[in-house]
Design a protein around this motif. Structure first.
Motif, PDB file in Angstrom:
ATOM      1  N   ILE A 184      21.423   8.002  -3.751  1.00  0.00           N
ATOM      2  CA  ILE A 184      20.023   8.403  -3.846  1.00  0.00           C
ATOM      3  C   ILE A 184      19.228   7.481  -2.927  1.00  0.00           C
ATOM      4  O   ILE A 184      19.647   6.362  -2.630  1.00  0.00           O
ATOM      5  CB  ILE A 184      19.492   8.359  -5.292  1.00  0.00           C
ATOM      6  N   ALA A 185      18.082   7.948  -2.459  1.00  0.00           N
ATOM      7  CA  ALA A 185      17.319   7.224  -1.451  1.00  0.00           C
ATOM      8  C   ALA A 185      15.966   6.795  -1.976  1.00  0.00           C
ATOM      9  O   ALA A 185      15.337   7.492  -2.772  1.00  0.00           O
ATOM     10  CB  ALA A 185      17.132   8.095  -0.207  1.00  0.00           C
ATOM     11  N   ILE A 186      15.539   5.643  -1.517  1.00  0.00           N
ATOM     12  CA  ILE A 186      14.161   5.191  -1.659  1.00  0.00           C
ATOM     13  C   ILE A 186      13.601   5.188  -0.250  1.00  0.00           C
ATOM     14  O   ILE A 186      14.035   4.388   0.594  1.00  0.00           O
ATOM     15  CB  ILE A 186      14.092   3.789  -2.296  1.00  0.00           C
ATOM     16  N   GLY A 187      12.685   6.103   0.054  1.00  0.00           N
ATOM     17  CA  GLY A 187      12.305   6.309   1.439  1.00  0.00           C
ATOM     18  C   GLY A 187      10.819   6.292   1.694  1.00  0.00           C
ATOM     19  O   GLY A 187      10.007   6.230   0.764  1.00  0.00           O
ATOM     20  N   HIS A 188      10.484   6.350   2.974  1.00  0.00           N
ATOM     21  CA  HIS A 188       9.078   6.331   3.372  1.00  0.00           C
ATOM     22  C   HIS A 188       8.685   7.541   4.210  1.00  0.00           C
ATOM     23  O   HIS A 188       7.535   7.659   4.617  1.00  0.00           O
ATOM     24  CB  HIS A 188       8.763   5.057   4.167  1.00  0.00           C
ATOM     25  N   SER A 189       9.637   8.445   4.493  1.00  0.00           N
ATOM     26  CA  SER A 189       9.311   9.603   5.322  1.00  0.00           C
ATOM     27  C   SER A 189      10.161  10.791   4.902  1.00  0.00           C
ATOM     28  O   SER A 189      11.096  10.655   4.114  1.00  0.00           O
ATOM     29  CB  SER A 189       9.541   9.292   6.806  1.00  0.00           C
ATOM     30  N   HIS A 190       9.841  11.950   5.491  1.00  0.00           N
ATOM     31  CA  HIS A 190      10.533  13.179   5.091  1.00  0.00           C
ATOM     32  C   HIS A 190      12.006  13.164   5.437  1.00  0.00           C
ATOM     33  O   HIS A 190      12.796  13.929   4.880  1.00  0.00           O
ATOM     34  CB  HIS A 190       9.866  14.393   5.740  1.00  0.00           C
ATOM     35  N   LYS A 191      12.422  12.294   6.366  1.00  0.00           N
ATOM     36  CA  LYS A 191      13.828  12.314   6.777  1.00  0.00           C
ATOM     37  C   LYS A 191      14.749  11.997   5.607  1.00  0.00           C
ATOM     38  O   LYS A 191      15.862  12.515   5.529  1.00  0.00           O
ATOM     39  CB  LYS A 191      14.064  11.325   7.910  1.00  0.00           C
ATOM     40  N   PHE A 192      14.297  11.147   4.679  1.00  0.00           N
ATOM     41  CA  PHE A 192      15.144  10.750   3.561  1.00  0.00           C
ATOM     42  C   PHE A 192      15.416  11.934   2.634  1.00  0.00           C
ATOM     43  O   PHE A 192      16.566  12.308   2.408  1.00  0.00           O
ATOM     44  CB  PHE A 192      14.489   9.608   2.779  1.00  0.00           C
ATOM     45  N   ASN A 193      14.334  12.515   2.086  1.00  0.00           N
ATOM     46  CA  ASN A 193      14.580  13.621   1.151  1.00  0.00           C
ATOM     47  C   ASN A 193      15.143  14.831   1.872  1.00  0.00           C
ATOM     48  O   ASN A 193      15.893  15.610   1.290  1.00  0.00           O
ATOM     49  CB  ASN A 193      13.325  13.967   0.346  1.00  0.00           C
ATOM     50  N   GLY A 194      14.815  14.986   3.160  1.00  0.00           N
ATOM     51  CA  GLY A 194      15.350  16.118   3.910  1.00  0.00           C
ATOM     52  C   GLY A 194      16.854  16.062   4.045  1.00  0.00           C
ATOM     53  O   GLY A 194      17.565  17.038   3.759  1.00  0.00           O
ATOM     54  N   VAL A 195      17.385  14.906   4.472  1.00  0.00           N
ATOM     55  CA  VAL A 195      18.834  14.780   4.666  1.00  0.00           C
ATOM     56  C   VAL A 195      19.569  14.839   3.337  1.00  0.00           C
ATOM     57  O   VAL A 195      20.605  15.505   3.207  1.00  0.00           O
ATOM     58  CB  VAL A 195      19.161  13.468   5.413  1.00  0.00           C
TER      59      VAL A 195
END
Length: 400
Positions: free
Chosen positions: A321-332
Motif C-alpha cells: 500500500i502507498a502513502i503518496g503525494h500525487s495521482h501516480k501512487f493511487n493510479g499505479v
C-alpha cells in the motif's frame, strides 16, 4: 544490432530510477540484443550500477542538472551540442522513461523533451513507455508534451489515470496512447542467497516474517508538510505495526541520494532511533534495486512512500500500500490490483497520514494482506504482460 538511446534517467542514486533503467536495459540487451546508451546526470555511478546490463552511461547533453554538476564532466554549451549531435548520429531509436517526469510536480518536464524533439527533427524513431503523465499546471508545458507525443512511434502509460488525462483532458486521440505498466515490473529479483545475506545481520532467517516500510525523505518538499511532523507519523506507524502485527518492521531506504534533502537513509535512521524498539530496524548497506526487491518480495506487507519500492513488492507478488503525494501512487496501485479493491484500502494521502491519526489506525488494523495478496497474484500476469508488450513493439520498431 541496433543502437538505442534511453532518456529520462536522472540518477541511479534513486533505486527507483535504477529499477527503471536496469529493467529497460536488460530487456533491450539480453532479450533484444541491442546496444544501449543511457543518458544520466551521474554517469560514473550509473555505469557501475548497470554494469551487468552492458549499457553505456553518459552524461546527458540535453539536460544538465545543477544539483548533480559535481558528478558529471564540465562541458561548454558548444561541447554539449557537439556531443548530442554525435549521439543522435549513431542512434536508431530514442526511448523516454522516467516514471513521472512529465508533470508539473518537479519543474523539469519540458527540458526532458529535448532529446525526443531533436530525434524527431532528424526522423529518428521515438518511444515513450510506461510513463505517468500530468497534470500540467502550465498550458505551455502541456502543449510542448503534446507536440512530442503526436510524433512518437510508440506511446504507453502505466495507469488509467494518465490515460484518461491524455485523452479526456489534453485531447490526444485514443489510438495514439496505449495502457501498459511500469517497466520496473520486469526487474529481476536478487537471488535467495543474496537476500538471505542481506537480512542475516538483522537477525532474520528466511522463515521469519516481517513488514517493510519505505519512507521518503523528499516527500515533504511536495506536500507542504514539516519534516518533524512527517517523521513522527512514520514512527507512530512503525511502532504500531510492531505492537499490533507482532512482527519486525524493516525500514527500506530506497533512495541513496547524495543530496541530503532526498536521502532516505537519513529518515530511516531517524525513525529507527525515535521508535526506541529493536524490532524497528533500518536496512543497512549499499544495496541495489534488485537487492531491495529481494527483501521486499519476502515481506508479509509493504507500506511505501516511494512508488518503485511499492512496485518492487507488487512485482514480487507481495501486497503493498502507498502513502503518496500525487495521482501516480493511487493510479499505479489501483491499476495493479484492479477494480475489486477499493483505492482507499491501498493508498493514503501523505498529508492526511501525517495529520489524522485515524489513517494510521486504518493502515495498521484494517489492511487485509491476505486478500490483497490473492487479488495481486490474480492480476500480476496481466500487469507484467503489458510491460513485456512494450518491448515486443519496440523490437518491431527496430526491425522496421
Amino acid at each position: 544490432m541496433s543502437n538505442v538511446l534511453i532518456t529520462g534517467i536522472t540518477s541511479c542514486e534513486s533505486r527507483g530510477v535504477e529499477a527503471l533503467a536496469r529493467a529497460i536495459a536488460e530487456q533491450l540487451t539480453s532479450e533484444g540484443g541491442n546496444r544501449v546508451t543511457v543518458l544520466t546526470q551521474t554517469p560514473a555511478l550509473d555505469e557501475e550500477a548497470l554494469a551487468s546490463t552492458t549499457a553505456r552511461c553518459v552524461a546527458d547533453p540535453f539536460v544538465v542538472s545543477r544539483s548533480w554538476q559535481q558528478m558529471r564532466p564540465q562541458e561548454s554549451p558548444a561541447e554539449l551540442i557537439a556531443r548530442s549531435e554525435q549521439l543522435l548520429a549513431e542512434t536508431d531509436l530514442v526511448i523516454a522513461t522516467g516514471g513521472d517526469l512529465h508533470t508539473s510536480d518537479y519543474g523539469v518536464s519540458t527540458p526532458y523533451l529535448r532529446a525526443l524533439t531533436a530525434a524527431q527533427q532528424r526522423d529518428i524513431p521515438t518511444a515513450v513507455i510506461g510513463q505517468s503523465v500530468g497534470p500540467f499546471g502550465d498550458p505551455a508545458d502541456a502543449e510542448a508534451w503534446l507536440t512530442v507525443a503526436d510524433r512518437c512511434d510508440l506511446l504507453t502509460v502505466r495507469e488509467s489515470v494518465s490515460h484518461r488525462y491524455l485523452v479526456g483532458k489534453l485531447g490526444l486521440p485514443e489510438h495514439r496512447v496505449q495502457l501498459s505498466s511500469d517497466p520496473a515490473f520486469l526487474l529481476p529479483t536478487a537471488t535467495d542467497e543474496r537476500t538471505s545475506a542481506v537480512l542475516r545481520p538483522l537477525g532474520l532467517t528466511p522463515e521469519d516474517p516481517y513488514i517493510c516500510l519505505a519512507p521518503s525523505q523528499g516527500i515533504t518538499r511536495f506536500s507542504a508538510l514539516g519534516e518533524m511532523q512527517h517523521a513522527a507519523a512514520l514512527t507512530r506507524l512503525a511502532t504500531a505495526l510492531v505492537r499490533t502485527r507482532k512482527m519486525p518492521v524493516l525500514l527500506v531506504p530506497h533512495c541513496h541520494d547524495s543530496r541530503p534533502h532526498n536521502d532516505d537513509r537519513i529518515l530511516a535512521a531517524r525513525i529507527a532511533e525515535a521508535a526506541g524498539m529493536p524490532q524497528v530496524m533500518a536496512l543497512p548497506g549499499a544495496l541495489t534495486a534488485s537487492d531491495y526487491k529481494g527483501v521486499l518480495a519476502r515481506a508479509e506487507l509493504v507500506i511505501s512512500e516511494r512508488l518503485h519500492a511499492a512496485i518492487g513488492a507488487l512485482s514480487g507478488g507481495v501486497p503493498a500500500i502507498a502513502i503518496g503525494h500525487s495521482h501516480k501512487f493511487n493510479g499505479v496501485l489501483a491499476e495493479t490490483y484492479g477494480d475489486t479493491v477499493d483505492v482507499d484500502d491501498i493508498h493514503a494521502d501523505v498529508r492526511a497520514f501525517a495529520q489524522d491519526n485515524t489513517v494510521i489506525d486504518r493502515i495498521v488494523h484494517d489492511t487485509d494482506a491476505t486478500v490483497l495478496r490473492t487479488t495481486l497474484q490474480q492480476r500480476l500476469p496481466l500487469i507484467t504482460d503489458r510491460a513485456r508488450s512494450d518491448f515486443a513493439q519496440i523490437n518491431r520498431l527496430l526491425a522496421g
